[in-house]
Motif scaffolding. Structure first.
Motif, mmCIF file in Angstrom:
data_model
loop_
_atom_site.group_PDB
_atom_site.id
_atom_site.type_symbol
_atom_site.label_atom_id
_atom_site.label_comp_id
_atom_site.label_asym_id
_atom_site.label_seq_id
_atom_site.Cartn_x
_atom_site.Cartn_y
_atom_site.Cartn_z
ATOM 1 N N GLU A 1 4.251 -10.178 -3.678
ATOM 2 C CA GLU A 1 2.903 -9.423 -4.061
ATOM 3 C C GLU A 1 2.542 -10.086 -5.402
ATOM 4 N N VAL B 1 0.199 -13.333 4.091
ATOM 5 C CA VAL B 1 0.870 -12.425 5.186
ATOM 6 C C VAL B 1 0.116 -11.311 5.444
ATOM 7 N N THR B 2 -0.313 -10.520 4.241
ATOM 8 C CA THR B 2 -1.532 -9.316 4.541
ATOM 9 C C THR B 2 -1.835 -9.107 3.011
ATOM 10 N N THR C 1 -2.214 -1.595 3.589
ATOM 11 C CA THR C 1 -2.371 -2.998 3.737
ATOM 12 C C THR C 1 -3.779 -2.995 4.929
ATOM 13 N N GLY D 1 -3.814 -5.064 7.568
ATOM 14 C CA GLY D 1 -3.022 -5.703 8.654
ATOM 15 C C GLY D 1 -3.076 -7.224 8.427
ATOM 16 N N MET D 2 -2.953 -7.912 9.605
ATOM 17 C CA MET D 2 -2.804 -9.286 9.671
ATOM 18 C C MET D 2 -4.415 -10.081 9.412
ATOM 19 N N PRO D 3 -4.391 -10.601 8.063
ATOM 20 C CA PRO D 3 -5.676 -11.401 7.687
ATOM 21 C C PRO D 3 -6.045 -12.449 8.732
ATOM 22 N N ASN D 4 -7.300 -13.160 8.859
ATOM 23 C CA ASN D 4 -7.623 -14.242 9.395
ATOM 24 C C ASN D 4 -8.245 -15.112 8.517
ATOM 25 N N THR E 1 -11.395 -13.155 6.752
ATOM 26 C CA THR E 1 -10.956 -12.023 5.817
ATOM 27 C C THR E 1 -11.464 -12.410 4.532
#
Length: 227
Positions: free
Chosen positions: A149, A175-176, A196, A198-201, A204
């Motif tokens: 982190e 990762v997030t 969190t 979730g899964m970023p793209n 984001t």
């Protein structure tokens, strides 16, 4: 990096030596003179003092420390009191050893979330975590790769992950993202929590105060943290 370790038992002493070998300035503290004598010539400085006595801290450069490890393993009460005094007197990141589930609960209530269990963690592994100077938490996958982190750099604010060429510079994968969020309970009281996204793209957007959970080689995480 300057690290103060309270408690020079087997774990504390191993950690002090390991951190010294990796180039850190380590001050070891214990109330037993025989333990201090064992290590005084092997680390930067060793002090014999009762860490439950707040007045004794006047001779300790606590405000100059980057991190403080409370590794006391024989007296749960002493460990808790030491942690409380250090938290009161210093803004350094505190890593505290827990001796029981209740000890865990007390530390969490005090706002200490870097809690170690030496029965499960080796001094070598903790050394690697401490040596990543500005990471918040780490999960060491093996000797080469870590999930960490890290705080988003100011130059990232307002940009999408797709725009962050800097990420390519560090060769890290996001990762997030951990982000602050305001929450209102049943009686209307507001509080700030972290969650969190979730899964970023690639679309984001990075916001101020975001914490990025990144995966990559240890050397690249160190470069990111040192800049």
């Amino acid at each position: 990096m300057k690290v103060i370790i309270f408690g020079l038992g087997n774990f504390g002493m191993s950690l002090a030596l390991s951190l010294t070998e990796t180039g850190n300035e380590v001050i070891g503290v214990d109330k037993q003179m025989d333990k201090v004598n064992l290590i005084k010539d092997k680390i930067s400085h060793a002090i014999c003092m009762d860490s439950t006595n707040e007045l004794a801290y006047e001779s300790l450069p606590l405000k100059d420390a980057d991190k403080v490890v409370v590794a006391i393993g024989e007296n749960e009460g002493a460990a808790i009191i030491t942690t409380a005094i250090v938290k009161k007197l210093s803004e350094a990141k505190i890593i505290s050893r827990a001796l029981s589930p209740i000890h865990d609960t007390v530390l969490e209530a005090m706002g200490i979330y870097s809690i170690i269990h030496p029965e499960q963690e080796s001094a070598d592994r903790l050394t690697k975590q401490i040596n990543f100077k500005t990471t918040l938490e780490n999960y060491q996958l093996d000797n080469n790769y870590t999930i960490s982190e890290v705080r988003a750099k100011p130059e990232f604010y307002g940009k999408t992950i797709g725009e962050l060429n800097a990420i390519d510079k560090y060769h890290l994968n996001v990762v997030t993202i951990i982000r602050k969020k305001e929450k209102t309970n049943l009686i209307g009281k507001k509080s700030i929590i972290k969650e969190t996204i979730g899964m970023p793209n690639s679309e984001t957007v990075i916001l101020e105060d975001d914490i990025l959970v990144v995966f990559g080689e240890n050397k690249n995480i160190s470069i990111y943290c040192d800049e």
